[in-house]
Scaffold this motif. Sequence first.
Motif, mmCIF file in Angstrom:
data_model
loop_
_atom_site.group_PDB
_atom_site.id
_atom_site.type_symbol
_atom_site.label_atom_id
_atom_site.label_comp_id
_atom_site.label_asym_id
_atom_site.label_seq_id
_atom_site.Cartn_x
_atom_site.Cartn_y
_atom_site.Cartn_z
ATOM 1 N N MET A 131 -2.547 8.347 9.168
ATOM 2 C CA MET A 131 -1.486 7.608 8.492
ATOM 3 C C MET A 131 -1.026 8.381 7.261
ATOM 4 S SD MET A 131 -3.841 4.521 6.936
ATOM 5 C CE MET A 131 -2.442 3.723 6.186
ATOM 6 N N PRO A 132 0.182 8.105 6.773
ATOM 7 C CA PRO A 132 0.684 8.843 5.595
ATOM 8 C C PRO A 132 -0.127 8.513 4.350
ATOM 9 C CG PRO A 132 2.164 7.061 6.183
ATOM 10 C CD PRO A 132 1.168 7.151 7.292
ATOM 11 N N GLU A 133 -0.279 9.507 3.518
ATOM 12 C CA GLU A 133 -1.014 9.323 2.260
ATOM 13 C C GLU A 133 -0.017 8.916 1.176
ATOM 14 O OE1 GLU A 133 -4.224 11.695 -0.544
ATOM 15 O OE2 GLU A 133 -2.464 12.706 0.265
ATOM 16 N N TRP A 134 0.198 7.629 1.072
ATOM 17 C CA TRP A 134 1.086 7.091 0.050
ATOM 18 C C TRP A 134 0.254 6.683 -1.163
ATOM 19 C CZ3 TRP A 134 3.746 3.533 4.117
ATOM 20 C CH2 TRP A 134 4.674 4.279 4.861
ATOM 21 N N ARG A 135 0.575 7.223 -2.327
ATOM 22 C CA ARG A 135 -0.201 6.931 -3.542
ATOM 23 C C ARG A 135 0.652 6.373 -4.674
ATOM 24 N NH1 ARG A 135 -5.566 6.810 -2.122
ATOM 25 N NH2 ARG A 135 -6.052 8.607 -0.778
ATOM 26 N N ASP A 136 1.927 6.131 -4.437
ATOM 27 C CA ASP A 136 2.794 5.725 -5.552
ATOM 28 C C ASP A 136 3.683 4.538 -5.147
ATOM 29 O OD1 ASP A 136 3.960 5.703 -8.025
ATOM 30 O OD2 ASP A 136 5.454 7.244 -7.525
ATOM 31 N N PRO A 137 3.168 3.308 -5.128
ATOM 32 C CA PRO A 137 1.743 2.954 -5.267
ATOM 33 C C PRO A 137 1.078 2.969 -3.900
ATOM 34 C CG PRO A 137 3.061 0.986 -5.226
ATOM 35 C CD PRO A 137 4.034 2.124 -5.100
ATOM 36 N N PRO A 138 -0.256 3.004 -3.810
ATOM 37 C CA PRO A 138 -0.919 3.007 -2.504
ATOM 38 C C PRO A 138 -0.807 1.634 -1.844
ATOM 39 C CG PRO A 138 -2.539 2.926 -4.268
ATOM 40 C CD PRO A 138 -1.203 3.135 -4.918
ATOM 41 N N PRO A 139 -0.490 1.572 -0.555
ATOM 42 C CA PRO A 139 -0.401 0.276 0.131
ATOM 43 C C PRO A 139 -1.788 -0.346 0.291
ATOM 44 C CG PRO A 139 -0.127 2.064 1.697
ATOM 45 C CD PRO A 139 -0.165 2.699 0.343
ATOM 46 N N ALA A 140 -1.796 -1.651 0.548
ATOM 47 C CA ALA A 140 -3.061 -2.376 0.711
ATOM 48 C C ALA A 140 -3.854 -1.850 1.896
ATOM 49 C CB ALA A 140 -2.784 -3.866 0.872
#
Length: 743
Positions: free
Chosen positions: A600-609
């Motif tokens: 899965m994508p590494e989203w950190r801004d903000p990180p999803p639950a």
Amino acid sequence: MSAQDSWQNVVMKTAADKLLPVELSASTSAWDQLQVGTPHPHPHPSPVLVPTPIKLDPPVGLHVVHDHHVPLPAPVQVPVPHIPPQTPHGMPVGGFMEHDLPPELLQQGWRKCWSKRENRPYFWNKLNGESLWEMPTLKPQFDPITDPLALTSGGGPPATVNGPNNLPTKRRASEEGVTSPAAKKFILSGPWDLEVQTNVIIYERSPTFMPHPHPEVEALRCNLMLKLRHCYQELCHSREGIDSPKDSFNRWLMERKVVDRGSDPLFPSQCYPEISMSMYREIMNDIPIKLVRPKFTGDARKQLSRYAEAAKKMIESRNASSESRKIVKWNAEETFQWLRKTIGATYDDFQDRLAHLKRQCQPHLTDTVKESVEGICSKIYHLSAEYAKKIREKNLEILKENGIPEPPSITPHCTNSMRKVWCYPVQFSLPFPRMPQIEYTQEREQAHLRYQNDAVQINMTHLQKLEQLYRYSCFDDKKFELFLPRVWCLLKRYNAFLSGAQGTQGALPVTVLECMHRSFGVTFECFASPLNCYFKQYCSAFADTDSYFGSRGPILDLKAVSGSFEANPPFSEELMEAMVARFEQLLGDSAEPLSFIIVMPEWRDPPPAALLKLEASQFKRKQVVVPALEHEYRHGFQHIVSKQDLSVRSSHGTLVVWLQNAAGFQRWGPTEERVEALLEAFRPGRERERDKQELLSPQRTAPTPAPNSTAAPATPGPPPPPANASVPSATPVADAKPPNSTS
């Protein structure tokens, strides 16, 4: 005596010299009258014959020319050097043995002849010139439209066995004594491996009450979906002055299907709550304008000015509180003054000022437009439920025309059986209705399927892939009479579902899936479709259109007990969160080897639950990050795009997480060597290197499975049951054998 009578006497005399019984008949061809002779290179014999008393093996074919005006040539004696006989001469008293062949073999051109040199019978096909020593096997016929590669006539057992090690042998004298290699099974080349056997065991489940897909219903469904998309765009533009957020409608469909309990596979119709937080959140993010990351300093300055102006205009035109109106107008005026006074501001200065303005104004803007945005979400949901009702009425009309009983309006709650079975495609409880004709045309490398002036396209390689999947998974249409209508419905459904989607669909590179199968025993994809799947066993969004091609239904409905899975979910936060919760539940309920590799994508801004929950899972064994711009994905529309556009460079990092129970970690644990091999498979260009190697070695064979990659779990299971209208009870795992790839 007439010329024809004289010629018949010559024929009879020549046949008598050769001890060949001949029966002339005007209703059959000359070749069938003589029923023995030299295999001719053409499908039809030549109309001219020079009879000869020379004894050859096989004897020269004799043909009757029914023409009283053509002078007949006299028999010609050609001297032949004396060859000592190698085998006894003569033939059995019964003469020609065609009556020993089944009528089906006779229709396919097979004839039974006698070899005087070997003193035994052989079989010759007058259509293709093939000759065999043993009885040929009956090959199924194929339709050149639905089966352009004649795949239905291949992949079976060898035609004959007569040599050492049961290898098939040819009858030709030049090949006698030399055994030919065993007949190879047909393997369709492409970015997939449909020969991998499943190692997934599930609890037996009930059949679905969904009606079979029909072209009339799919055409209506697609038109209604286009109307719903257009209505969403109009509501966003007229009420909020913005375009509908990119891909937000597709993410709304995915988020709704997590909680939807309605009967329609595409339109949400029974959801709680009615207001979708996914759609609400994405509309709010674009108010008052859609913000993008600017490339240059000038773009950053323009975006700051546009945001301040749009916020001031919105708060003045809406029914906002006096406090909200005062705060937003004051911050907007302050921003304009700052822009006029500041000279030589940097890119970061404009971005910081925009972030400050948004923090000050966005809460007040949200309170002002909250009721309006909720109205958009509610309007779209109720329209969707209305369209789902229209589609159900159309389905009932078609069922009534075909004399099929009406399915229940609400799917009855059926508890899954506790019997463990090999994972099999979704089954239907209703019979299928009559299907209309689908026009098929081919233009270069694309096929066009048309129904009532409504055409869909697909690349020929993917159409052949669907044909192979259909053969593996569909058992109610052995003659492929429904293949084209079902392919049309499949393409129409995904056209309606993915219309305009750009960032929500993508597939892992072939090299990554090969490595997962080789190193971690992966045989199953949790989020795929018949168009982009790598294995022949997978879960997909639509159980009705995809089940004919191997789909096991939605992953959230699958009760897995054992197996190794790969999960690359679409970019929907609610769907990914539900996926993690489902996997943790399955891992906690099973003591047999169970493994999930989540990409899965590494989203950190903000990180999803979902990301936070995944990293904190008690079943997490390892996680690695593939950096942005250092790996690629396959295009989500790979079934229609050209080969040059298949690979798409990823603009964000990709997170790979292993969720495994104790038994799954022991069998498929992420060791350092395996993880390094997987990261190497992600490297850009690896798939192109693989394609070059495949072109250099066209003799493709099925890859050798890794140890424990397809090994059965502690208890064996049954072969996949048929996916037709009649629903047989699945065989318990303890009483069955592993599944067959051709079943």
